[in-house]
Design an enzyme around this catalytic site. Structure first.
Site, PDB file in Angstrom:
ATOM      1  N   SER A   1      -9.294  17.865  33.804  1.00 52.43           N
ATOM      2  CA  SER A   1      -9.923  16.542  33.918  1.00 52.43           C
ATOM      3  C   SER A   1     -10.497  16.116  32.572  1.00 52.43           C
ATOM      4  CB  SER A   1     -11.055  16.602  34.941  1.00 52.43           C
ATOM      5  OG  SER A   1     -11.847  15.436  34.871  1.00 52.43           O
TER       6      SER A   1
ATOM      7  N   TYR B   1     -18.185  20.990  38.278  1.00 51.51           N
ATOM      8  CA  TYR B   1     -16.791  20.522  38.144  1.00 51.51           C
ATOM      9  C   TYR B   1     -16.361  20.574  36.678  1.00 51.51           C
ATOM     10  CZ  TYR B   1     -12.838  17.215  38.542  1.00 51.51           C
ATOM     11  OH  TYR B   1     -11.603  16.605  38.496  1.00 51.51           O
TER      12      TYR B   1
END
Ligand SMILES: NC(=O)c1ccc[n+]([C@@H]2O[C@H](COP(=O)([O-])OP(=O)(O)OC[C@H]3O[C@@H](n4cnc5c(N)ncnc54)[C@H](O)[C@@H]3O)[C@@H](O)[C@H]2O)c1
Length: 261
Positions: free
Chosen positions: A145, A158
């Protein structure tokens, strides 16, 4: 001949979003798409849609966080289709409860986020790489990401999980190059999969703050920050294909430049 004719492409998290879009594109270009997902209903529907469109697809109910489940799925792929020469690790995502390091819930958010994103990617590689080597090599694409590149807050768990995927990608690329396997990671920007739209909305639709909006809800002047699952799927296919044969161990920044400027 189609680009992926005769290839077996295993995709985790392929019942929805980027994984589903990539599965459809692989099948449209001649591959057998093997969809691994924990969501049985959506996974079967995704595989059926591919078959109805004239492609080859197989859905295997799999929990990527469970070693035995992933091992069984790869064994079934081998028995029913053949060895995978493409592995795409899409199963992943953030939790809305993710938070800064001092406040985040360790039991639930830390465990679930690390298990799904990092352990899941690790396990799929662990079980898919041996048959891939036996088949003469292949390509692995891991979904990271843009959060891993720009130190996104407050999603500290995350961000850490996606950063670890980049390190794992380089380690695998270095070790398995001799076996003809390329391993790359995509740092995706915001993509409007159904999960993202239901969690965060689309800019301008519900007034909630999003990547493409400022604090007052005005659209920002960065048109590439956000995309659709198909945009990311195109990059997945490029990295899996022969056109990318000189790219391995790479972090592909596909976030519209958000982490650069
Ligand atoms: N959508 C974005 O904006 C965005 C941005 C950056 C990175 N990413 C990454 O890209 C990947 C795909 O994102 P998406 O938005 O398309 O996801 P999505 O939520 O649309 O799809 C994820 C799929 O994973 C499946 N899944 C969840 N837990 C599982 C488990 N334990 N085992 C097997 N399957 C499981 C879900 O059922 C779902 O079908 C993720 O790794 C995500 O972190 C997405």
């Amino acid at each position: 001949m189609s680009r992926f004719e005769g290839r077996i492409a295993v995709l985790t998290g392929a019942a929805a979003g980027i994984g589903r879009s990539a599965a459809e594109k692989f099948a449209a270009e001649g591959a057998t798409a093997v969809l691994l997902d924990i969501d049985i209903e959506a996974g079967e529907a995704a595989a059926a849609a591919i078959t109805q469109a004239g492609g080859r697809a197989l859905f295997l109910a799999t929990d990527v966080t469970d070693d035995a489940s992933v091992k069984a799925a790869i064994a079934e792929c081998l028995a029913r289709c053949g060895p995978p020469t493409i592995l795409v690790n899409c199963a992943g995502g953030s939790m809305v409860e993710d938070d800064v390091v001092t406040d985040v819930d360790l039991d639930r958010v830390w465990s679930q986020t690390l298990d799904l994103n990092l352990r899941g990617t690790f396990l799929a590689c662990r079980h898919a790489i041996p048959p891939m080597i036996a088949a003469g090599g292949g390509a692995i694409v891991n979904m990271s990401s843009g959060a891993a590149l720009r130190g996104a807050s407050p999603s500290h768990v995350y961000t850490a999980a996606k950063g670890a995927i980049l390190s794992l990608t380089r380690a695998l690329a270095g070790r398995y190059a001799r076996d003809g396997i390329r391993v790359n990671a995509i740092c995706s920007g915001r993509v409007y999969s159904e999960r993202i739209v239901s969690a965060y909305g689309r800019p301008g639709e519900n007034g909630r703050l999003d990547d493409a909006q400022d604090a007052e809800g005005r659209m920002l002047d960065y048109p590439f920050w956000v995309g659709e699952p198909a945009d990311m799927a195109e990059i997945v296919l490029f990295l899996a294909g022969e056109g990318a044969r000189m790219i391995t161990g790479a972090t592909i920044q596909a976030d519209g430049g958000r982490s650069s400027y």
